[in-house]
Design a protein around this motif. Structure first.
Motif, mmCIF file in Angstrom:
data_model
loop_
_atom_site.group_PDB
_atom_site.id
_atom_site.type_symbol
_atom_site.label_atom_id
_atom_site.label_comp_id
_atom_site.label_asym_id
_atom_site.label_seq_id
_atom_site.Cartn_x
_atom_site.Cartn_y
_atom_site.Cartn_z
ATOM 1 N N SER A 157 5.012 7.832 5.987
ATOM 2 C CA SER A 157 4.365 8.912 6.756
ATOM 3 C C SER A 157 4.466 8.595 8.246
ATOM 4 C CB SER A 157 2.895 9.043 6.371
ATOM 5 O OG SER A 157 2.205 9.842 7.328
ATOM 6 N N GLY B 6 5.040 14.065 9.974
ATOM 7 C CA GLY B 6 6.346 13.786 9.375
ATOM 8 C C GLY B 6 6.240 12.785 8.257
ATOM 9 N N LYS C 170 -0.449 6.967 12.085
ATOM 10 C CA LYS C 170 0.314 5.883 11.457
ATOM 11 C C LYS C 170 0.967 4.993 12.529
ATOM 12 C CE LYS C 170 -0.541 6.937 7.099
ATOM 13 N NZ LYS C 170 -1.131 8.242 6.942
ATOM 14 N N GLU D 232 1.581 3.819 4.784
ATOM 15 C CA GLU D 232 0.880 3.026 5.797
ATOM 16 C C GLU D 232 1.631 1.755 6.158
ATOM 17 O OE1 GLU D 232 -3.053 2.470 4.137
ATOM 18 O OE2 GLU D 232 -3.434 4.641 4.151
ATOM 19 N N GLY E 20 4.091 13.136 5.041
ATOM 20 C CA GLY E 20 4.166 12.145 3.973
ATOM 21 C C GLY E 20 3.739 12.704 2.626
ATOM 22 N N ASP F 274 3.896 4.485 -2.566
ATOM 23 C CA ASP F 274 3.290 5.170 -1.429
ATOM 24 C C ASP F 274 3.221 4.136 -0.299
ATOM 25 O OD1 ASP F 274 1.750 6.355 0.485
ATOM 26 O OD2 ASP F 274 0.288 7.204 -0.909
ATOM 27 N N ALA G 28 -4.194 12.072 -0.288
ATOM 28 C CA ALA G 28 -2.843 12.641 -0.416
ATOM 29 C C ALA G 28 -2.117 12.106 -1.655
ATOM 30 C CB ALA G 28 -2.017 12.331 0.835
HETATM 31 C C1 LIG Z 1 -1.048 9.048 5.554
HETATM 32 C C2 LIG Z 1 -0.969 8.847 4.118
HETATM 33 C C3 LIG Z 1 -0.294 9.741 3.268
HETATM 34 C C4 LIG Z 1 0.198 11.099 3.650
HETATM 35 O O1 LIG Z 1 0.848 11.244 4.794
HETATM 36 P P1 LIG Z 1 0.758 12.592 5.661
HETATM 37 O O2 LIG Z 1 1.947 12.419 6.538
HETATM 38 O O3 LIG Z 1 -0.537 12.558 6.399
HETATM 39 O O4 LIG Z 1 0.891 13.759 4.747
HETATM 40 C C5 LIG Z 1 -0.162 9.415 1.925
HETATM 41 N N1 LIG Z 1 -0.697 8.302 1.431
HETATM 42 C C6 LIG Z 1 -1.367 7.419 2.202
HETATM 43 C C7 LIG Z 1 -1.898 6.187 1.581
HETATM 44 C C8 LIG Z 1 -1.546 7.677 3.568
HETATM 45 O O5 LIG Z 1 -2.242 6.806 4.300
#
Ligand SMILES: *Cc1c(COP(=O)(O)O)cnc(C)c1O
Length: 401
Positions: free
Chosen positions: A224, A236, A229, A203, A74, A200, A102
């Motif tokens: 993500s 992924g 998740k 979640e 993600g 974003d 992130a």
């Molecule tokens: C999980 C998450 C991400 C990033 O996802 P990854 O797949 O772990 O790189 C980005 N933003 C939020 C709010 C997240 O919870």
């Protein structure tokens, strides 16, 4: 009395199973083994394959986005989405202070600076009114308030932070723990300031705002499929967009920007090796088949938590915001302001009872690498970050009952 009351309420919901109860575990109870075995049998385990195409098609169908481009995680999806939204080195990007790191890191990968904004206590997402007031203060009135719809001579459309002199390039709302942010209000603010919105939605796979899937309101949205998740591909992510040109650019940039040719190996930009392997996409296809059942299970689990916590004074169970249907990815308890100092003892007591509850993320401006970021007043983010407890939320807690 608050702490034992909370521990006992959680126990009422999750039962008295032996051993620690995780915050969130994946459930791999469908065709995961079958589909990954097909990858192994055919040799299509890596960066291309039919499960990649199928997963993208099915994600687009599920979310209602015209296009979905899958990525290695993600964070990578967010990085490329921000580049596609026009974020450049030296820019600022508005993100919530209360988010997973992130979101801020992806901004930094673009050479840009996170500009931290406050949350709304109801949705736990960006506060649209506070954001608008802040933009008014640091940028000035939006173009449509300037008394004329014509841009004035010498005035560009760029949204410049007068305090730092840097351009504000985008706004990234995040749907916290699966609950949709106040997206219509945020979209209005973005439109008034001509700022692209990149959601974003890491979640919030399965969460709807006014009947429409989160991640499909902005220019681009991001999902993500990390192991924690609502569905997982091991690791992924995905970029969602309705714009065909952005979609093909996203595919290009995430696949090393290789020019299409039968055998010549040529690249026309600095691309990224952000492809999701077919093996992971196979897991994704199997998980997606179970997603409607996962959402139902999570919503049933949430309503049982809501019911037991209704009888516990001093806390509020975080319910889906109005106009929204949440996937309840993580069930969240918010201690009343007067109870905030009990949080460390509460987390210790929950862990002592084998309930692996977790606090919220440390707000971004309290992390060493982001403490100098430009920001607005963050009093709500700071306050709720000291009062959030995330409770065990695995789909298996409900489906195994
Ligand atoms: C999980 C998450 C991400 C990033 O996802 P990854 O797949 O772990 O790189 C980005 N933003 C939020 C709010 C997240 O919870």
């Amino acid at each position: 009395m608050l702490i034992p009351a909370i521990v006992s309420a959680v126990r009422q919901v999750i039962g008295t199973q032996a051993g620690p109860v995780a915050l969130h575990e994946p459930r791999l109870a469908g065709r995961e083994a079958l589909y990954t075995q097909q990858c192994i049998d055919t040799g299509w385990v890596s960066s291309v394959g039919s499960f990649v195409d199928r997963f993208e098609r099915e994600l687009a169908a599920f979310t209602g986005a015209r296009h979905a481009i899958v990525t290695v995680n993600g964070t990578a999806a967010l990085h490329v989405a921000l580049l596609l939204a026009g974020v450049k080195a030296g820019d600022e990007v508005i993100i919530p202070a209360l988010t997973f790191v992130a979101t801020a890191n992806a901004v930094t990968y673009c050479g840009a600076t996170p500009h931290l904004a406050d949350s709304d206590e109801l949705t736990l997402g960006l506060d649209a009114h506070k954001l608008e007031a802040h933009l008014h203060e640091i940028v000035g009135p939006p173009a449509d308030d300037a008394g004329s719809s014509q841009p004035r001579a010498g005035q560009s459309h760029a949204c410049i932070n007068r305090v730092t002199g840097r351009r504000i390039a985008a706004v990234v709302p995040m749907h916290a723990f699966g609950h949709p942010a106040d997206i219509d209000a945020l979209r209005r603010v973005c439109e008034r300031y001509a700022l692209p919105m990149v959601e974003d939605a890491a979640e919030s796979l399965g969460s709807l705002y006014r009947g429409r899937h989160t991640g499909t309101f902005g220019m681009l949205g991001v999902l993500s499929f990390n192991g924690n998740k609502i569905i997982t591909t091991g690791g992924g992510g995905a970029i969602l967009t309705d714009d065909a040109a952005l979609a093909s650019r996203a595919k290009h940039l995430t696949t090393t920007a290789r020019a299409a040719h039968a055998w010549r190996i040529e690249h026309d930009a600095v691309g990224f090796n952000y492809r999701l392997p077919n093996l992971n996409a196979a897991l994704g296809c199997a998980q997606l088949e179970q997603l409607p059942g996962f959402i139902d299970a999570k919503r049933r689990l949430a309503s049982r938590y809501a019911q037991v916590f209704d009888a516990v004074p001093g806390v509020r169970f975080v319910a889906e915001p109005p106009e929204s249907r949440s996937n309840y990815w993580l069930n969240t308890l918010l201690l009343d302001v007067g109870e905030a100092e009990q949080l460390p003892a509460l987390l210790a007591a929950l862990h002592g009872a084998g309930i692996l509850a977790r606090p919220a993320w440390t707000p971004m401006h309290q992390l060493p690498m982001y403490e100098q970021c430009p920001r607005m007043d963050l009093s709500v983010a700071e306050s709720v970050a000291q009062r959030i407890v995330n409770l065990p939320s695995s789909v298996g807690l409900e489906l195994a009952r």
